[in-house]
Design a protein around this motif. Sequence first.
Motif, short mmCIF file in Angstrom:
data_model
loop_
_atom_site.label_atom_id
_atom_site.label_comp_id
_atom_site.label_asym_id
_atom_site.label_seq_id
_atom_site.Cartn_x
_atom_site.Cartn_y
_atom_site.Cartn_z
N ASN A 32 0.83 -1.21 0.00
CA ASN A 32 0.00 0.00 0.00
C ASN A 32 0.87 1.26 0.00
N SER A 33 1.96 1.23 0.77
CA SER A 33 2.87 2.38 0.78
C SER A 33 3.51 2.58 -0.58
N LEU A 34 3.92 1.47 -1.22
CA LEU A 34 4.51 1.56 -2.56
C LEU A 34 3.51 2.10 -3.57
N ILE A 35 2.26 1.66 -3.47
CA ILE A 35 1.22 2.11 -4.40
C ILE A 35 0.95 3.60 -4.22
N VAL A 36 0.93 4.05 -2.97
CA VAL A 36 0.69 5.47 -2.72
C VAL A 36 1.81 6.31 -3.32
N ARG A 37 3.05 5.91 -3.12
CA ARG A 37 4.17 6.67 -3.70
C ARG A 37 4.11 6.66 -5.22
N LEU A 79 -6.90 -14.09 -6.05
CA LEU A 79 -5.80 -13.16 -6.31
C LEU A 79 -4.81 -13.70 -7.33
N VAL A 80 -5.22 -14.72 -8.03
CA VAL A 80 -4.29 -15.34 -8.98
C VAL A 80 -3.91 -14.34 -10.07
N ALA A 81 -4.89 -13.60 -10.62
CA ALA A 81 -4.62 -12.67 -11.73
C ALA A 81 -4.74 -11.23 -11.27
N ALA A 82 -4.65 -10.95 -9.98
CA ALA A 82 -4.84 -9.60 -9.47
C ALA A 82 -3.55 -8.80 -9.56
N ALA A 83 -3.70 -7.49 -9.70
CA ALA A 83 -2.56 -6.58 -9.73
C ALA A 83 -2.22 -6.15 -8.31
N PRO A 84 -1.05 -5.59 -8.09
CA PRO A 84 -0.70 -5.11 -6.74
C PRO A 84 -1.70 -4.14 -6.16
N VAL A 85 -2.37 -3.34 -7.00
CA VAL A 85 -3.32 -2.37 -6.49
C VAL A 85 -4.49 -3.04 -5.81
N ALA A 86 -4.76 -4.30 -6.15
CA ALA A 86 -5.88 -5.01 -5.54
C ALA A 86 -5.64 -5.27 -4.06
N GLN A 87 -4.39 -5.25 -3.61
CA GLN A 87 -4.07 -5.52 -2.21
C GLN A 87 -4.04 -4.25 -1.37
N SER A 88 -4.28 -3.08 -2.00
CA SER A 88 -4.25 -1.83 -1.24
C SER A 88 -5.60 -1.59 -0.61
N SER A 89 -5.69 -0.52 0.16
CA SER A 89 -6.95 -0.16 0.80
C SER A 89 -7.96 0.31 -0.23
N LYS A 90 -9.23 0.37 0.18
CA LYS A 90 -10.29 0.74 -0.76
C LYS A 90 -10.09 2.15 -1.29
N GLY A 91 -9.73 3.06 -0.40
CA GLY A 91 -9.54 4.44 -0.85
C GLY A 91 -8.39 4.58 -1.83
N THR A 92 -7.27 3.91 -1.53
CA THR A 92 -6.13 3.96 -2.45
C THR A 92 -6.46 3.30 -3.77
N ARG A 93 -7.13 2.16 -3.69
CA ARG A 93 -7.49 1.43 -4.91
C ARG A 93 -8.41 2.28 -5.80
N TRP A 97 -7.46 3.65 -9.70
CA TRP A 97 -8.21 3.31 -10.91
C TRP A 97 -8.88 4.52 -11.52
N VAL A 98 -9.37 5.44 -10.70
CA VAL A 98 -9.95 6.67 -11.25
C VAL A 98 -8.87 7.48 -11.98
N PHE A 99 -7.68 7.54 -11.40
CA PHE A 99 -6.58 8.24 -12.07
C PHE A 99 -6.20 7.56 -13.38
N TYR A 100 -6.18 6.24 -13.38
CA TYR A 100 -5.83 5.51 -14.61
C TYR A 100 -6.84 5.79 -15.71
N LEU A 101 -8.13 5.81 -15.37
CA LEU A 101 -9.16 6.08 -16.39
C LEU A 101 -9.05 7.52 -16.90
N SER A 102 -8.73 8.47 -16.03
CA SER A 102 -8.53 9.85 -16.48
C SER A 102 -7.31 9.95 -17.40
#
Length: 450
Positions: A32-37, A79-93, A97-102
């Motif tokens: 989660n810390s890595l995803i936030v950074r 979690l077999v095909a899940a990305a690292p973002v799937a393991q983060s908190s709901k708010g971070t996740r 994804w909203v940023f990726y779509l933008s």
Amino acid sequence: MAPTSTLTYQDTLDSQYLSSSLSSLSRSRSTNSLIVRTYKEATQLYLTKRFKEALEVLEPIITAQPADEDEHTNGDAGLVAAAPVAQSSKGTRTKVWVFYLSLLHAIVDLGPEEGKLVFGSGRWRELAAKARDGTVWEDVVQAGYGGEEGAVDADVVVNLVTLLIGHMSGQKLNQQRLESWLASSDVGGHVSFGDGMVSPSVANGSSTPKALATRSKVLELYVLHLLPANGEWEYARQFVEMSETLDEERREAFLHALEELKGEKDGTAAKERELAERRDREMEEQRREEEARKAEQQAEIWRAEEREKERAAISKANSLPPPSANGSSTSNKPAVPTAANGHQKPASTSRPPPKTQESKPPQPVPAPPANLYRRASSALLNVQNMVLQASRNMGLGNGSYAAFRFLMFILAFMMVVARRDVRVRVKRLMEEGWVKDIASTGIHMHDGYG
């Protein structure tokens, strides 16, 4: 001994489970810390319009990765095909994804030319196809939520639907995916879609203001955008009327908005026909005005040409000599008489008449106008040419040419005598000559008598 052995084995299992949980929690916090950074770094690149670098930074945390052997052993098949973002908190996740779509929306808006320069032709077409074909929805479900469509966060769904509405040519796939999500998520209230009937019920999810706003936004996209885009107006009205998720005020607002959209949709064809007819009428009027203007210009040119022709005719008529009463015109310039041998007769060398009064200058005889002079000269020249042409036509030979010259001399003499000033001078000369002759005769007679 058996109970002791059993207790020891149970303690071992508990210890292993606790160790695994602590290890998983530690990895989750680290991830989660890595995803936030990573999210913050990609956001900074996005704000400076460095879309390629932002995507390269973001892709490692949103791309599905192979599952570890421990996950297979523990039975975490989700979690077999899940990305690292799937393991983060709901708010971070949700933020990722909203940023990726933008970011994907901004990349597609670059267009083929600029997108080719930034990403390359093949890579840009691949990214654009995600939004234009709707495959980005499946990518988000599989990589971010382990294939569970109902688990996709509502804010992510709102951005997914908005992205596909803006870039997909048809909205059938978008409608199907949203209906599937509504049927399996708490936000939609487990709505069932089938055989053209809709059975919405009260949502079991959170009723916080934010959740209600998100739920209303999802239903707005579904009722006021997707269903009308696919021509399902009656279905949309039934959905709003039977939905217990909407309160009375929102239901009335949705129905009113549907009526307005339906009226606009129905009136679009009529308005287009009216606009087309108006455009045709305006073009016809412009064409007629253009023709009238061209006709007026042509008529003006014709009138100008006619006026020019009239002025030319009048000028030509004024320049021609008018015919005289006796067939000839007088001239200011005295005609030079010709002798019998055809040569010009020398001018008279007679002296001018004496002045009667020295104190007063003689009164000048007024000369005729210049125009009259030109006309008389032209008339005389025409008469001479006519006589010469007549002599040629009559075939006068050498024997009768003397008579013809005499006739010409008489004619020229008559024309000269016809002038008043010439007659006055001739008369004066004759009187002076007659007086001299009489005086001379008297002298001779006086001498003879003497």
